[in-house]
Design an enzyme around this catalytic site. Structure first.
Site, mmCIF file in Angstrom:
data_model
loop_
_atom_site.group_PDB
_atom_site.id
_atom_site.type_symbol
_atom_site.label_atom_id
_atom_site.label_comp_id
_atom_site.label_asym_id
_atom_site.label_seq_id
_atom_site.Cartn_x
_atom_site.Cartn_y
_atom_site.Cartn_z
ATOM 1 N N HIS A 58 51.712 13.454 141.832
ATOM 2 C CA HIS A 58 53.136 13.676 142.069
ATOM 3 C C HIS A 58 53.380 14.474 143.345
ATOM 4 C CE1 HIS A 58 55.154 12.473 138.098
ATOM 5 N NE2 HIS A 58 53.946 11.949 138.106
ATOM 6 N N PRO A 61 56.372 6.668 141.073
ATOM 7 C CA PRO A 61 56.568 5.473 140.244
ATOM 8 C C PRO A 61 57.115 5.821 138.859
ATOM 9 C CG PRO A 61 54.419 5.432 141.317
ATOM 10 C CD PRO A 61 54.980 6.800 141.550
ATOM 11 N N ARG A 88 47.602 14.800 137.276
ATOM 12 C CA ARG A 88 48.933 14.245 137.536
ATOM 13 C C ARG A 88 49.683 15.051 138.602
ATOM 14 N NH1 ARG A 88 53.974 14.428 134.008
ATOM 15 N NH2 ARG A 88 55.147 12.549 134.510
ATOM 16 N N HIS A 104 45.272 6.990 133.596
ATOM 17 C CA HIS A 104 45.932 7.017 132.291
ATOM 18 C C HIS A 104 44.944 6.868 131.142
ATOM 19 C CE1 HIS A 104 50.230 5.920 133.888
ATOM 20 N NE2 HIS A 104 49.840 7.130 134.208
ATOM 21 N N ASN A 131 59.752 14.594 137.164
ATOM 22 C CA ASN A 131 59.002 15.833 136.961
ATOM 23 C C ASN A 131 59.606 16.784 135.936
ATOM 24 O OD1 ASN A 131 57.309 14.941 139.038
ATOM 25 N ND2 ASN A 131 58.424 16.070 140.607
ATOM 26 N N GLU A 147 61.162 20.030 143.839
ATOM 27 C CA GLU A 147 60.760 18.723 143.318
ATOM 28 C C GLU A 147 60.546 18.786 141.806
ATOM 29 O OE1 GLU A 147 57.358 17.359 145.568
ATOM 30 O OE2 GLU A 147 58.358 17.772 147.469
ATOM 31 N N GLY A 188 53.485 13.855 151.004
ATOM 32 C CA GLY A 188 52.072 13.855 151.320
ATOM 33 C C GLY A 188 51.377 14.942 150.513
#
Length: 336
Positions: A70, A167, A66, A197, A98, A92, A76
């Site tokens: 992210h 998302p 993950r 997932h 997050n 971030e 990028g």
């Protein structure tokens, strides 16, 4: 399991030949074996320490996978997600998708420490993320692929970008398609990468709306056994009120510890945990996405092949190469 993985490797030979190198923004290529001369043990150091981390905490495999998602979806694949807040730059890590959610930073920190001991200022944090994601998938029974290397690390983070481009777990299908398109990824990439997932867990706060949503329109099958309402009742018993917002539930209720195709089987049965999972079938009025979900549900090898192709594409989003960016000494801070 080993036989199936070998079959997938053979199927990917042509794909590897096509993606032997990928040009970065400055024309410098990402390459197979980039550190062969400058840090020959780099990939082995990453692999060994990912094995140790996942053995201690099996959920860590999904967390490290993950992390790359992210990272790549903001500026990028440049390890901007690893930067701590410093001066005027807001991390971030503090962004809504997050905060109190991303994990695995200490694993990356330790691997970076070992690599700096072995090969100072040589292996980028962004390449560590890419290798860690690949090794995590493989350790949970998923496919192995050759990671093209040579990324460099960003000099900045984007708190706003993390809030805008990652998302949300309650995204509609249209917003997911737009979001992936912004990254140069298509609908097949969306479906294949959603298959990540198949491992990991989500907090109640991420799927509470799934519990109370009305019955979704059943376009492709009749919910004869009321799987949707039964599944939601089970989730509701776990997430009764806001005091349980941080309670965890597996994203794949059938085989939560294994990287396989059961995520797609779950979708066909109405048992995707997140709204953003279920919309792949509930909001696909044309049937194109449902068809691909069905194909992955009955053919795990096909899912593995497409997943690898999409991971390679995602891993090349806006990479920094050549003279751009830097090789950080500490993944949490830009060099002084």
């Amino acid at each position: 399991m080993e036989i199936k993985q070998k079959k997938v490797w053979l199927s990917l030979i042509v794909l590897y030949a096509i993606t032997t190198s990928v040009l970065g923004d400055f024309g410098e290529p990402l390459l197979k074996g980039f550190y062969k001369e400058s840090c020959p043990l780099a990939e082995e150091i990453v692999k060994h320490n990912i094995e140790v981390a996942v053995l201690k905490d099996p959920r860590m495999a999904a967390s490290l996978l993950r992390l790359q998602f992210h990272d790549c979806f903001v500026l990028g694949c440049d390890a901007s997600v690893l930067l701590d807040t410093h001066g005027d730059m807001l991390s971030e890590k503090q962004a809504t998708p997050n905060l109190n959610s991303l994990r695995g930073f200490e694993v990356i920190d330790y691997i970076k420490y070992l690599l700096e001991e072995a090969c100072p200022l040589t292996v980028s944090c962004s390449d560590i993320l890419a290798l860690a994601a690949r090794d995590s998938v493989f350790l949970r029974g998923g496919p192995w692929w050759e990671v093209l290397l040579g990324r460099r690390d960003s000099l900045k983070a984007s708190f706003a970008g993390a809030n805008q481009f990652i998302p949300a777990p309650n995204s509609s299908l249209d917003s997911l398609i737009i979001n992936f398109k912004q990254q140069g990824l298509n609908i097949q990439d969306l479906i294949a990468l959603s298959g990540a997932h198949t491992i990991g867990k989500a907090r109640c706060v991420s799927f509470k709306q799934r519990i109370v949503q009305p019955n979704m329109e059943q376009t492709f099958y009749v919910d004869e056994f009321r799987r949707h309402s039964t599944f939601r009742r089970v989730l509701g018993s776990q997430c009764k009120d806001s005091s349980r917002d941080n309670e965890l539930s597996p994203l794949d209720i059938k085989t939560p510890a294994y990287f396989d195709n059961h995520y797609f089987i779950n979708l066909l049965e109405g048992r995707g945990l997140l709204i953003s999972d279920n919309v792949l079938v509930s909001e696909d009025h044309e049937g194109e996405i449902f068809q691909k979900v069905w194909e992955y549900a009955v053919d795990q090898d096909l899912f593995f092949i497409d997943f690898v192709e999409s991971m390679l594409k995602m891993g090349n989003i806006n990479v920094l190469t050549g003279i751009e960016g830097e090789i950080r000494e500490n993944c949490r801070f830009v060099n002084i």
